[in-house]
Design an enzyme around this catalytic site. Structure first.
Site, PDB file in Angstrom:
ATOM      1  CG  ASP A  74      -0.018  13.748   8.137  1.00 18.21           C
ATOM      2  OD1 ASP A  74       0.077  12.677   7.514  1.00 18.21           O
ATOM      3  OD2 ASP A  74      -0.526  14.757   7.648  1.00 18.21           O
TER       4      ASP A  74
ATOM      5  CG  ASP B 235      -8.337  23.074   6.314  1.00 17.85           C
ATOM      6  OD1 ASP B 235      -7.418  22.559   5.629  1.00 17.85           O
ATOM      7  OD2 ASP B 235      -8.521  22.786   7.509  1.00 17.85           O
TER       8      ASP B 235
ATOM      9  CG  HIS C 293      -4.784  20.434   5.979  1.00 22.68           C
ATOM     10  ND1 HIS C 293      -5.964  19.964   6.516  1.00 22.68           N
ATOM     11  CD2 HIS C 293      -4.428  19.474   5.071  1.00 22.68           C
ATOM     12  CE1 HIS C 293      -6.284  18.807   5.985  1.00 22.68           C
ATOM     13  NE2 HIS C 293      -5.366  18.489   5.090  1.00 22.68           N
TER      14      HIS C 293
ATOM     15  CD  GLU D 215      -6.604  21.116   9.891  1.00 21.43           C
ATOM     16  OE1 GLU D 215      -6.516  21.729   8.816  1.00 21.43           O
ATOM     17  OE2 GLU D 215      -7.376  20.145  10.053  1.00 21.43           O
TER      18      GLU D 215
HETATM   19  C1  F6R Z   1      -1.865  13.354   4.510  1.00 18.07           C
HETATM   20  C2  F6R Z   1      -1.807  14.790   4.702  1.00 18.07           C
HETATM   21  C3  F6R Z   1      -2.916  15.710   4.273  1.00 18.07           C
HETATM   22  C4  F6R Z   1      -3.530  15.330   2.936  1.00 18.07           C
HETATM   23  C5  F6R Z   1      -4.651  16.301   2.582  1.00 18.07           C
HETATM   24  C6  F6R Z   1      -5.310  15.964   1.271  1.00 18.07           C
HETATM   25  O1  F6R Z   1      -0.673  12.742   4.944  1.00 18.07           O
HETATM   26  O2  F6R Z   1      -0.862  15.223   5.237  1.00 18.07           O
HETATM   27  O3  F6R Z   1      -2.396  17.017   4.185  1.00 18.07           O
HETATM   28  O4  F6R Z   1      -2.555  15.349   1.941  1.00 18.07           O
HETATM   29  O5  F6R Z   1      -5.621  16.292   3.607  1.00 18.07           O
HETATM   30  O6  F6R Z   1      -5.923  14.725   1.388  1.00 18.07           O
HETATM   31  P1  F6R Z   1      -6.459  13.978   0.090  1.00 18.07           P
HETATM   32  O7  F6R Z   1      -5.291  13.754  -0.778  1.00 18.07           O
HETATM   33  O8  F6R Z   1      -7.071  12.699   0.593  1.00 18.07           O
HETATM   34  O9  F6R Z   1      -7.456  14.900  -0.553  1.00 18.07           O
END
Ligand code: F6R
Length: 256
Positions: free
Chosen positions: A63, A132, A134, A139
């Site tokens: 992403d 949340d 995701h 989301e």
């Molecule tokens: C990042 C992504 C997100 C993160 C998630 C957890 O490329 O796709 O899904 O993996 O928000 O973020 P961290 O690892 O920073 O807690």
């Protein structure tokens, strides 16, 4: 699903880096799916100290934020450049992300899907999980069949990610993310999560009913999904002891 409970992010990073090194040694042209954020960083640090070559491999980002200027230090392209490309010997243009600066963003999303397909699909996709629920930036209520597209971040995700920016106001509201359907086509999913803040989302993802309300529950539909978490992220799992007792100590992709 295979649930692996480890003592620390460093142990998780070493375990997953070993598996990726083994995979790229066996299949030098492998395609790696890259997550950005704190959960995947231990894997990249550990890979940097391994000797496996990625010279013939390719990689795709999950992403990217929309609205940050090219080269912004918190753009996912820049983070992956620092954390992955500067440590590993990927060739020029071997690491790709969605083109969020294209005039036609919808066409760029379709082109990203085509690029992944043309590369033969993703062999191993690294994932984190949002508080949340995701995965990628899919989301809650994202279609479980969704493809690469534009999404709006929840306030919760923007607050969670504000730690990487000077202020909450600087966190972009929109992103391009691979869809859940796109992610499910990777041949192996490896999700990492650390810390008590992730415990509820991890329990819902692993032991809850499959629902678009918690996008990470889609991993239950995948034939090869490995969840690597620390003890804190495991505290809400009802079957934690069962997972500890049944893990072979050897990732399932070795020897397959
Ligand atoms: C990042 C992504 C997100 C993160 C998630 C957890 O490329 O796709 O899904 O993996 O928000 O973020 P961290 O690892 O920073 O807690």
């Amino acid at each position: 699903m295979e649930i692996v409970i480890v003592e620390s992010p460093e142990q998780a990073g070493a375990l997953v880096a070993d598996a990726i090194s083994e995979l790229v040694t066996r299949t030098p042209t492998m395609v790696l799916g890259l997550a950005t954020g704190s959960s995947a960083s231990p894997v990249y640090r550990a890979l940097g100290s391994r000797s496996a070559s990625f010279a013939r491999a390719r990689a795709f980002l999950l992403d990217e934020y929309i609205g940050l200027p090219p080269g912004h230090p918190q753009s996912y392209r820049a983070v992956i450049n620092r954390e992955v490309e500067s440590l590993l010997d990927f060739g020029n243009d071997a690491v790709q992300g969605p083109d969020v600066h294209a005039d036609d963003l919808l066409a760029a999303c379709d082109a990203y899907e085509t690029a992944i397909a043309d590369a033969g699909g993703i062999d191993l996709q690294l994932l984190g999980i949002g508080t949340d629920g995701h995965i990628g930036f899919n989301e809650p209520t994202s279609s479980l069949g969704s493809r690469t597209r534009i999404k709006t971040l929840t306030d919760q995700t923007r607050r969670d990610n504000a730690r990487f920016f000077d202020s909450l106001a600087e966190v972009p509201r929109h992103v391009v993310t691979q869809g859940i359907g796109t992610i499910l086509e990777a041949r192996h999913l490896v999700m990492l999560a650390f810390g008590a803040a992730k415990a509820e989302a991890v329990a819902a993802a692993v032991e809850g009913p499959i629902t678009a309300r918690v996008p990470a529950t889609a991993l239950q539909l995948h034939p090869r999904a490995t969840i690597v978490i620390d003890e804190e992220a495991a505290i809400r799992l009802q079957l934690a002891q069962y997972y500890r007792e049944t893990w072979s100590g050897k990732p399932p992709w070795q020897g397959i």
